[in-house]
Enzyme design. Structure first.
Site, short mmCIF file in Angstrom:
data_model
loop_
_atom_site.label_atom_id
_atom_site.label_comp_id
_atom_site.label_asym_id
_atom_site.label_seq_id
_atom_site.Cartn_x
_atom_site.Cartn_y
_atom_site.Cartn_z
N CYS A 156 0.82 -1.20 0.00
CA CYS A 156 0.00 0.00 0.00
C CYS A 156 0.86 1.26 0.00
O CYS A 156 2.07 1.21 0.28
CB CYS A 156 -0.94 0.01 1.22
SG CYS A 156 -0.21 -0.65 2.72
N ASP A 157 0.22 2.36 -0.32
CA ASP A 157 0.89 3.65 -0.25
C ASP A 157 -0.17 4.72 0.00
O ASP A 157 -1.36 4.48 -0.22
CB ASP A 157 1.66 3.96 -1.53
CG ASP A 157 2.63 5.11 -1.33
OD1 ASP A 157 3.68 4.87 -0.69
OD2 ASP A 157 2.35 6.24 -1.77
N GLN A 158 0.29 5.88 0.45
CA GLN A 158 -0.65 6.94 0.76
C GLN A 158 0.03 8.30 0.69
O GLN A 158 1.21 8.43 1.04
CB GLN A 158 -1.23 6.75 2.17
CG GLN A 158 -2.32 7.76 2.55
CD GLN A 158 -2.73 7.62 3.99
OE1 GLN A 158 -1.92 7.79 4.90
NE2 GLN A 158 -3.99 7.29 4.23
#
Length: 220
Positions: free
Chosen positions: A96-98
């Site tokens: 994931c990334d944000q």
């Protein structure tokens, strides 16, 4: 990992509870979380998801897009490939990334106290939002699916004194946009989250569940 609890903040999404289908599936499944984030680990723990952590080794600064959706999607894919190259023994691999977006600008981790201060002053007039990507790989079949996870945070303006205290303490320097809604100086000022607190903290569990069930074939 820190035994932190997710803060109870006003949110528009219902509080997440794992479905019986997910719990049955995970009874015999091995999950790898491709992130060293303590908050993401806490989210999985509170959702009763057994997992172990494997940190991808990539140069995130080498992947650049001006569009936040393109950026977080590309980073999730790059992290997934780095993790696959490590040949993890698992059934489900979560990467994931944000990023935080404010007034159309992508906000990364502040590089100075001055930048962090300016971010929080900007949050007085523009609601920050989080744009996240979650990519789940079903290792036995190779099936992958990526989804976006977004939230908007409405915060009453912090005083100059509170902003200075936040910056001086230093915890926010490790957060995208210097945004740390669970911080004791911030949480009382959060009036609403359009989405869920787990999305703001980097791992929306309703999205994770949908992805796991989808790639596993349990939805077929």
């Amino acid at each position: 990992f820190s035994p932190m609890l997710l803060p109870r903040l006003p949110q528009t999404s219902p509080l997440y509870a794992p479905s019986p289908a997910l719990l049955r599936l995970l009874e015999t499944s091995r999950v790898v979380l491709g992130s060293a984030s303590a908050s993401r680990a806490t989210i999985l723990n509170q959702a009763s998801v057994p997992f172990r952590v494997l940190k991808p080794n990539i140069d995130e600064k080498a992947i650049r897009f001006s569009n936040p959706v393109e950026l977080v999607s590309a980073l999730a894919r790059a992290k997934t490939q780095a993790l696959l190259d490590m040949k993890p023994e698992c059934d489900f691999l979560i990467a994931c990334d944000q990023v935080v977006v404010c007034d159309g600008e992508i906000c990364e981790k502040p590089e100075s106290k001055e930048e962090a201060t300016e971010r929080w002053r900007a949050y007085r007039t523009h609601h920050p939002s989080t744009v996240g990507s979650i990519l789940v790989t079903h290792m036995p079949s190779g099936r992958q699916k990526l989804a976006l996870d977004k939230a908007v945070i409405k915060i009453e303006p912090l005083s100059d004194e509170d902003i200075q205290a936040l910056v001086d303490e230093g915890e926010i320097m490790y957060c995208a946009g210097g945004l740390m809604v669970e911080h004791p100086l911030v949480a009382p000022n959060v009036t609403q989250i359009e989405g869920g607190i787990d999305s703001v903290l980097g791992l929306g569990m309703a999205t994770v569940e949908d992805l796991i069930l989808s790639v596993s074939g349990a939805e077929d």
